[in-house]
Design a protein around this motif. Sequence first.
Motif, mmCIF file in Angstrom:
data_model
loop_
_atom_site.group_PDB
_atom_site.id
_atom_site.type_symbol
_atom_site.label_atom_id
_atom_site.label_comp_id
_atom_site.label_asym_id
_atom_site.label_seq_id
_atom_site.Cartn_x
_atom_site.Cartn_y
_atom_site.Cartn_z
ATOM 1 N N ASP A 135 0.803 -1.221 0.000
ATOM 2 C CA ASP A 135 0.000 0.000 0.000
ATOM 3 C C ASP A 135 0.837 1.271 0.000
ATOM 4 O O ASP A 135 0.330 2.348 -0.363
ATOM 5 N N THR A 136 2.109 1.190 0.445
ATOM 6 C CA THR A 136 2.927 2.402 0.591
ATOM 7 C C THR A 136 4.088 2.480 -0.392
ATOM 8 O O THR A 136 4.734 3.524 -0.495
ATOM 9 N N ARG A 137 4.396 1.401 -1.087
ATOM 10 C CA ARG A 137 5.605 1.355 -1.927
ATOM 11 C C ARG A 137 5.598 2.422 -3.020
ATOM 12 O O ARG A 137 6.640 2.995 -3.334
ATOM 13 N N MET A 138 4.430 2.704 -3.605
ATOM 14 C CA MET A 138 4.374 3.683 -4.688
ATOM 15 C C MET A 138 4.651 5.091 -4.170
ATOM 16 O O MET A 138 5.469 5.824 -4.724
ATOM 17 N N GLU A 139 3.970 5.459 -3.091
ATOM 18 C CA GLU A 139 4.154 6.803 -2.541
ATOM 19 C C GLU A 139 5.584 7.001 -2.047
ATOM 20 O O GLU A 139 6.214 8.023 -2.351
ATOM 21 N N GLN A 140 6.097 6.048 -1.291
ATOM 22 C CA GLN A 140 7.449 6.194 -0.762
ATOM 23 C C GLN A 140 8.494 6.074 -1.861
ATOM 24 O O GLN A 140 9.531 6.738 -1.819
ATOM 25 N N GLY A 141 8.230 5.225 -2.838
ATOM 26 C CA GLY A 141 9.159 5.090 -3.950
ATOM 27 C C GLY A 141 9.257 6.365 -4.762
ATOM 28 O O GLY A 141 10.346 6.786 -5.164
ATOM 29 N N LEU A 142 8.115 6.980 -5.029
ATOM 30 C CA LEU A 142 8.110 8.230 -5.788
ATOM 31 C C LEU A 142 8.863 9.313 -5.028
ATOM 32 O O LEU A 142 9.609 10.105 -5.632
ATOM 33 N N ALA A 143 8.709 9.337 -3.724
ATOM 34 C CA ALA A 143 9.404 10.347 -2.919
ATOM 35 C C ALA A 143 10.913 10.172 -2.999
ATOM 36 O O ALA A 143 11.660 11.147 -3.194
ATOM 37 N N VAL A 144 11.404 8.936 -2.853
ATOM 38 C CA VAL A 144 12.847 8.723 -2.908
ATOM 39 C C VAL A 144 13.362 8.874 -4.340
ATOM 40 O O VAL A 144 14.487 9.345 -4.565
ATOM 41 N N GLN A 145 12.549 8.529 -5.333
ATOM 42 C CA GLN A 145 12.939 8.739 -6.729
ATOM 43 C C GLN A 145 13.158 10.221 -7.001
ATOM 44 O O GLN A 145 14.144 10.609 -7.645
ATOM 45 N N LYS A 146 12.258 11.058 -6.494
ATOM 46 C CA LYS A 146 12.408 12.499 -6.713
ATOM 47 C C LYS A 146 13.615 13.050 -5.963
ATOM 48 O O LYS A 146 14.286 13.975 -6.448
#
Length: 265
Positions: A135-146
């Motif tokens: 449930d959180t991988r997309m949001e947290q992944g996008l944050a670290v990607q940015k």
Amino acid sequence: MTARKPNDAATAAHERLFPGHVSTLAVTDPELIEYFDNFAFDEVLRHTGEVDERTRLMTQLAAMIAVGGVTEYRVMLGAALTVGVTPVEAKEIVYQAVPYAGMARVFDFLHATNDVLTDRGIELPLEGQSTTSPDTRMEQGLAVQKRIVGEKAVDAMYANAPADEQHIQQFLSGNCFGDHYTRTGIDVPTRELLTFAMLAALGGADAQVKGHVAANLNVGNDRAALLAVLTGLLPFIGYPRTLNALAAIDATTPSDDTQTRKEDA
């Protein structure tokens, strides 16, 4: 015929990494081992001081996965563990390789790592390092990607991708960054050095190498650190891939000498 042996500095470095080990190649191929060891374990090491020994060995392991050198990887993993690379770090290097080299290549290295760790009496599985959930991988992944790639660059990647390719951008955010970069065990700056090492070693990924030179700068790794890592890879990945990666470094973060020459021109 005069016996061919590595010099004292190379021999000392080799003994520190592989205590008590005598390579069979030193018997069958003494000339090659003499100048390879002198190069890889003395001459090259004089130019890698911007990264510590553990980090150098970790990036070398990452590169060996990318080139498919499983036999050399086993040997160097033993050396890395000897000088203080932890079992968790060893596993994280392998996991970090999956989105860049692909599971088809990484599969054998995962088994090799498990074999080496088990032979050293280390019980598997190790403690988990994941910090995300489905449930959180997309949001947290996008944050670290940015954080790593840059917010504008990531937004542009999404904006420029056609509708039928949007899922690939989502995979990058959720899988490559969300599943991997959010893990503990290795910090983000070190993960970026590992990624740079893997991409340089893969060959044919020049655009990605250049992109991750910039990403390394974004997370605090400077030109000197990147050059030290690349220098340490040279004996194991060869000159063509090293020179291609060097061009990416120079294009993204030129040396002071290059900048001075441009200003004087």
